[in-house]
Design an enzyme around this catalytic site. Structure first.
Site, mmCIF file in Angstrom:
data_model
loop_
_atom_site.group_PDB
_atom_site.id
_atom_site.type_symbol
_atom_site.label_atom_id
_atom_site.label_comp_id
_atom_site.label_asym_id
_atom_site.label_seq_id
_atom_site.Cartn_x
_atom_site.Cartn_y
_atom_site.Cartn_z
ATOM 1 N N ARG A 51 28.563 28.062 -63.792
ATOM 2 C CA ARG A 51 29.950 28.429 -63.548
ATOM 3 C C ARG A 51 30.327 29.802 -64.079
ATOM 4 O O ARG A 51 30.856 30.622 -63.353
ATOM 5 C CB ARG A 51 30.873 27.460 -64.293
ATOM 6 C CG ARG A 51 31.752 26.620 -63.473
ATOM 7 C CD ARG A 51 32.103 25.427 -64.333
ATOM 8 N NE ARG A 51 30.895 24.968 -64.986
ATOM 9 C CZ ARG A 51 29.999 24.186 -64.394
ATOM 10 N NH1 ARG A 51 30.187 23.769 -63.191
ATOM 11 N NH2 ARG A 51 28.903 23.819 -65.020
ATOM 12 N N THR A 52 30.063 30.017 -65.353
ATOM 13 C CA THR A 52 30.615 31.227 -65.968
ATOM 14 C C THR A 52 30.042 32.470 -65.289
ATOM 15 O O THR A 52 30.788 33.374 -64.917
ATOM 16 C CB THR A 52 30.335 31.227 -67.491
ATOM 17 O OG1 THR A 52 30.844 30.013 -68.014
ATOM 18 C CG2 THR A 52 31.001 32.390 -68.175
ATOM 19 N N LYS A 80 10.473 41.181 -74.557
ATOM 20 C CA LYS A 80 9.550 42.148 -75.193
ATOM 21 C C LYS A 80 10.017 42.495 -76.595
ATOM 22 O O LYS A 80 9.431 43.344 -77.255
ATOM 23 C CB LYS A 80 9.496 43.429 -74.368
ATOM 24 C CG LYS A 80 9.030 43.246 -72.952
ATOM 25 C CD LYS A 80 9.017 44.617 -72.267
ATOM 26 C CE LYS A 80 8.806 44.491 -70.777
ATOM 27 N NZ LYS A 80 9.112 45.760 -70.096
ATOM 28 N N ARG A 101 26.358 36.430 -72.336
ATOM 29 C CA ARG A 101 26.209 35.114 -72.975
ATOM 30 C C ARG A 101 24.930 35.139 -73.788
ATOM 31 O O ARG A 101 23.900 35.646 -73.315
ATOM 32 C CB ARG A 101 26.145 34.008 -71.924
ATOM 33 C CG ARG A 101 25.739 32.670 -72.528
ATOM 34 C CD ARG A 101 25.908 31.534 -71.564
ATOM 35 N NE ARG A 101 27.312 31.235 -71.335
ATOM 36 C CZ ARG A 101 27.755 30.148 -70.703
ATOM 37 N NH1 ARG A 101 26.900 29.277 -70.223
ATOM 38 N NH2 ARG A 101 29.050 29.943 -70.532
ATOM 39 N N HIS A 129 34.059 30.845 -76.765
ATOM 40 C CA HIS A 129 33.910 31.008 -75.318
ATOM 41 C C HIS A 129 35.282 31.398 -74.772
ATOM 42 O O HIS A 129 35.966 30.609 -74.124
ATOM 43 C CB HIS A 129 33.434 29.691 -74.704
ATOM 44 C CG HIS A 129 32.955 29.786 -73.283
ATOM 45 N ND1 HIS A 129 33.216 30.868 -72.458
ATOM 46 C CD2 HIS A 129 32.217 28.913 -72.536
ATOM 47 C CE1 HIS A 129 32.673 30.644 -71.279
ATOM 48 N NE2 HIS A 129 32.057 29.474 -71.292
HETATM 49 C C1 NCD Z 1 30.657 25.396 -71.392
HETATM 50 C C2 NCD Z 1 29.786 26.266 -72.277
HETATM 51 O O1 NCD Z 1 28.915 26.972 -71.768
HETATM 52 O O2 NCD Z 1 30.052 26.273 -73.457
HETATM 53 N N1 NCD Z 1 30.386 25.581 -70.036
HETATM 54 C C3 NCD Z 1 31.084 26.538 -69.373
HETATM 55 O O3 NCD Z 1 30.904 27.714 -69.590
HETATM 56 N N2 NCD Z 1 32.043 26.138 -68.537
HETATM 57 C C4 NCD Z 1 30.637 23.980 -71.773
HETATM 58 C C5 NCD Z 1 29.319 23.289 -71.876
HETATM 59 O O4 NCD Z 1 28.261 23.882 -71.626
HETATM 60 O O5 NCD Z 1 29.336 22.112 -72.213
#
Ligand code: NCD
Length: 303
Positions: A51-52, A80, A101, A129
């Site tokens: 999703r993100t 590396k 991320r 997040h």
């Molecule tokens: C969340 C995350 O990555 O922290 N997912 C997301 O980005 N919507 C929640 C999860 O992974 O449980």
């Protein structure tokens, strides 16, 4: 130049402006279709995501910009031994903005300190997040019409769930928001959040059984047990199905209570709940695109 590491990096007034912009994007998408023409977003994902990452990419494409990046640390120079500081200096030569991320808490912050372009924390380990929180807040504001005066239950893995940590931080700034934390003993919210709530004299309680508090809630934020952050598989297996929201539990809830979930869902919400009009977790995904569009425009100073 601004970055986004934590939802608190924006004041409540700035968040209001951001949500107004997201709401305008929802109503008039064509007005924004070329705002980022010629601009590039880099998605640097050292940890899995559906999703993100795709939400960020869709947001940039909807704004007429383009996207570069990687979705797996193994395919980047991290394999590396390159540091995030070096990687971001390189990415700064290619792109105008970066969503990162990383499994290590604070890695996007280190990157931001060496970056020539705005960096957005797209999730750092079990820490924060912020763009999921912007998504959650926009969803609540759009569907409830307000971000104050409600009781929110947060249920599941409150220890490792970074979406929970960011959301509690963010909601602590709004009037009369009460928190009910629903978790097994082992997955209670971190002590620093408990102390923050005490310091601000915000009402909260911690319970184990979801059934006991269902009728008090205006919002229920369900979360997945974060398998990847457990030290041993045995503990994960013991706790993974601790909560399952089903129709019988929904019958105990207020008629206008909303169920949110950052997704991915594993077993914590039974699929039979999906058709309940109070289940808004898939709507949340759409709000996530609008709010990321608004965020990109704001950080690129194109709003
Ligand atoms: C969340 C995350 O990555 O922290 N997912 C997301 O980005 N919507 C929640 C999860 O992974 O449980």
């Amino acid at each position: 130049m601004r970055h986004l590491m934590n939802p608190m990096d924006f004041s409540v007034e700035e968040l209001d402006k951001l949500f107004d912009l997201a709401a305008d994007i929802e109503k008039n998408p064509e007005k924004y279709a070329h705002k980022c023409a010629g601009k590039k977003l880099a998605t640097c994902f050292y940890e899995p995501s559906t999703r993100t990452r795709l939400s960020f990419e869709t947001a940039m494409l909807n704004l007429g910009g383009s996207v570069i990046g990687f979705s797996d640390a193994g395919s980047s120079s991290a394999s590396k031994g390159e540091s995030v500081s070096d990687t971001i200096r390189v990415i700064s030569c290619f792109a105008d903005i970066c969503a990162m991320r990383h499994p290590k808490e604070g890695a996007p912050m280190v990157a931001a300190s060496r970056s020539g372009i705005p960096v957005i924390n797209a999730g750092d380990g079990g820490h924060q997040h912020p763009t999921q929180t912007l998504t959650d807040l926009l969803t609540i504001r759009s569907l409830k019409g307000r971000l104050n005066n409600f009781t929110i239950g947060l249920c599941g893995d409150l220890k490792f769930g970074r979406t929970v940590h960011s959301l509690v931080d963010a909601l602590s700034r709004y009037e009369n928001v009460k928190f009910v934390f629903i978790s097994p003993e082992e997955l209670r919210i971190p002590g620093y959040l408990r102390e923050m709530l005490w310091d601000k004299a915000i009402t909260f309680k911690e319970v184990i059984r979801l059934e006991d508090v269902m009728d008090e809630l205006d919002l229920l934020y369900m979360t997945r047990v974060q398998r990847e952050r457990f030290f041993n598989e045995e503990d994960y297996v013991r706790l993974k199905d601790f909560y399952i929201l089903n129709k019988a539990k929904m019958d105990l809830a207020k008629e206008d209570m909303l169920v949110l979930h950052p997704l991915p869902r594993v077993n914590e919400i039974s699929v039979e709940v999906d058709d309940d009009p109070r289940a808004v977790y898939f709507k949340q995904v759409q709000y996530g695109v609008y709010v990321r569009m608004a965020l990109i425009l704001t950080l690129l100073e194109l709003a």
